[in-house]
Scaffold this motif. Structure first.
Motif, mmCIF file in Angstrom:
data_model
loop_
_atom_site.group_PDB
_atom_site.id
_atom_site.type_symbol
_atom_site.label_atom_id
_atom_site.label_comp_id
_atom_site.label_asym_id
_atom_site.label_seq_id
_atom_site.Cartn_x
_atom_site.Cartn_y
_atom_site.Cartn_z
ATOM 1 N N LYS A 1 0.843 -1.197 0.000
ATOM 2 C CA LYS A 1 0.000 0.000 0.000
ATOM 3 C C LYS A 1 0.876 1.244 0.000
ATOM 4 N N MET A 2 0.988 1.840 -1.164
ATOM 5 C CA MET A 2 1.801 3.044 -1.311
ATOM 6 C C MET A 2 0.919 4.278 -1.111
ATOM 7 N N PHE A 3 1.520 5.356 -0.632
ATOM 8 C CA PHE A 3 0.846 6.632 -0.477
ATOM 9 C C PHE A 3 1.530 7.620 -1.407
ATOM 10 N N TYR A 4 0.900 7.897 -2.540
ATOM 11 C CA TYR A 4 1.490 8.755 -3.560
ATOM 12 C C TYR A 4 2.909 8.308 -3.922
ATOM 13 N N GLY A 5 3.092 7.009 -4.078
ATOM 14 C CA GLY A 5 4.358 6.461 -4.549
ATOM 15 C C GLY A 5 5.415 6.239 -3.490
ATOM 16 N N SER A 6 5.086 6.382 -2.201
ATOM 17 C CA SER A 6 6.099 6.153 -1.166
ATOM 18 C C SER A 6 5.456 5.532 0.069
ATOM 19 N N HIS A 7 6.290 5.082 0.971
ATOM 20 C CA HIS A 7 5.843 4.558 2.261
ATOM 21 C C HIS A 7 6.010 5.687 3.271
ATOM 22 N N ARG A 8 5.058 6.591 3.248
ATOM 23 C CA ARG A 8 5.149 7.810 4.058
ATOM 24 C C ARG A 8 5.005 7.491 5.539
ATOM 25 N N MET A 9 5.922 8.019 6.331
ATOM 26 C CA MET A 9 5.879 7.923 7.782
ATOM 27 C C MET A 9 6.301 9.285 8.328
ATOM 28 N N ASP A 10 5.323 10.103 8.689
ATOM 29 C CA ASP A 10 5.567 11.486 9.074
ATOM 30 C C ASP A 10 6.348 11.606 10.378
ATOM 31 N N LEU A 11 7.013 12.749 10.512
ATOM 32 C CA LEU A 11 7.748 13.086 11.726
ATOM 33 C C LEU A 11 6.872 13.992 12.588
ATOM 34 N N VAL A 12 6.930 13.775 13.901
ATOM 35 C CA VAL A 12 6.050 14.492 14.824
ATOM 36 C C VAL A 12 6.813 14.924 16.078
ATOM 37 N N MET A 13 6.158 15.827 16.821
ATOM 38 C CA MET A 13 6.612 16.208 18.158
ATOM 39 C C MET A 13 5.701 15.501 19.149
ATOM 40 N N ILE A 14 6.296 14.975 20.228
ATOM 41 C CA ILE A 14 5.536 14.161 21.174
ATOM 42 C C ILE A 14 5.797 14.618 22.603
ATOM 43 N N ARG A 15 4.724 14.617 23.392
ATOM 44 C CA ARG A 15 4.893 14.799 24.838
ATOM 45 C C ARG A 15 5.441 13.486 25.381
ATOM 46 N N PRO A 16 6.594 13.517 26.063
ATOM 47 C CA PRO A 16 7.181 12.264 26.551
ATOM 48 C C PRO A 16 6.234 11.522 27.490
ATOM 49 N N PRO A 17 6.280 10.189 27.460
ATOM 50 C CA PRO A 17 5.418 9.405 28.355
ATOM 51 C C PRO A 17 5.748 9.677 29.821
ATOM 52 N N GLY A 18 4.729 9.563 30.668
ATOM 53 C CA GLY A 18 4.941 9.676 32.102
ATOM 54 C C GLY A 18 4.881 11.087 32.654
ATOM 55 N N ILE A 19 4.564 12.083 31.833
ATOM 56 C CA ILE A 19 4.466 13.464 32.312
ATOM 57 C C ILE A 19 2.986 13.862 32.300
ATOM 58 N N ASP A 20 2.496 14.344 33.427
ATOM 59 C CA ASP A 20 1.101 14.772 33.506
ATOM 60 C C ASP A 20 0.855 15.955 32.587
ATOM 61 N N ASN A 21 -0.393 16.055 32.093
ATOM 62 C CA ASN A 21 -0.760 17.167 31.218
ATOM 63 C C ASN A 21 -0.473 18.522 31.854
ATOM 64 N N GLY A 22 -0.826 18.692 33.112
ATOM 65 C CA GLY A 22 -0.657 19.976 33.782
ATOM 66 C C GLY A 22 0.789 20.338 34.072
ATOM 67 N N ALA A 23 1.675 19.343 34.140
ATOM 68 C CA ALA A 23 3.080 19.597 34.476
ATOM 69 C C ALA A 23 3.949 19.782 33.244
ATOM 70 N N PHE A 24 3.363 19.747 32.051
ATOM 71 C CA PHE A 24 4.152 19.785 30.824
ATOM 72 C C PHE A 24 4.087 21.161 30.177
ATOM 73 N N VAL A 25 5.257 21.714 29.868
ATOM 74 C CA VAL A 25 5.364 22.985 29.155
ATOM 75 C C VAL A 25 6.059 22.689 27.829
ATOM 76 N N VAL A 26 5.394 23.047 26.721
ATOM 77 C CA VAL A 26 5.942 22.753 25.397
ATOM 78 C C VAL A 26 7.099 23.693 25.091
#
Length: 171
Positions: free
Chosen positions: A51-76
């Motif tokens: 299953k190609m996506f426009y001729g490639s195996h697209r796997m996008d790059l993202v920014m992630i909140r690291p696991p184990g950090i509460d929503n309220g304690a995280f500053v981007v």
């Protein structure tokens, strides 16, 4: 396998699709939006050979909140997020103490950041250089899709797509 892993796997429930039954439902697009702002971002992941996506195996790059950090304690900030490539988007359903629960997850490969200690100009403008440490031996995590903050805006460094020869021994 370890007894704890076997016990965890036994909690997974079968899910039905149009053609089959299985423990995981795979999807190739995650739409990220905001309640206050218009527009959405689409994170694509198409790792399947047939299953190609426009001729490639697209796997996008993202920014992630690291696991184990509460929503309220995280500053981007560029120093607090993880940078990663999305390898697989999936959902699973498991039986918990309170009943059946669905989990939407992403299998990610983390990226490393290059710190230019000699020049320091990248940090002064809030930019980072990211790279895969070794694509043959990725560092893998499974994270909830809620931890994906957004797509990673990229600008290529150099014209070869590889690490410059002068930096070869710095990594």
């Amino acid at each position: 396998l370890d007894d704890k892993v076997i016990a965890l796997l036994e909690t997974l429930e079968l899910q039905e699709s149009a053609k089959r039954k299985g423990h995981f439902s795979l999807f190739n697009c995650l739409v990220l939006g905001h309640t206050k702002y218009k527009g959405v971002q689409r994170v694509y992941c198409n790792p399947f050979p047939s299953k190609m996506f426009y001729g490639s195996h697209r796997m996008d790059l993202v920014m992630i909140r690291p696991p184990g950090i509460d929503n309220g304690a995280f500053v981007v900030s560029p120093d607090t997020v993880w940078y990663a490539r999305v390898l697989l988007l999936f959902s699973a359903s498991a039986m918990t103490d309170t009943g059946s629960k669905s989990f939407d997850c992403a299998l990610i490969s983390t990226l490393e950041t290059y710190n230019d200690t000699e020049n320091g100009w990248l940090e002064s403008v809030g930019s980072r250089v990211v790279y895969e440490l070794d694509y043959k031996k990725p560092i893998l995590y499974v994270v909830p899709i809620q931890n994906i903050l957004g797509k990673l805006p990229l600008v290529p460094v150099g014209d070869t797509g590889t690490i410059p020869h002068s930096m070869r021994n710095t990594f």
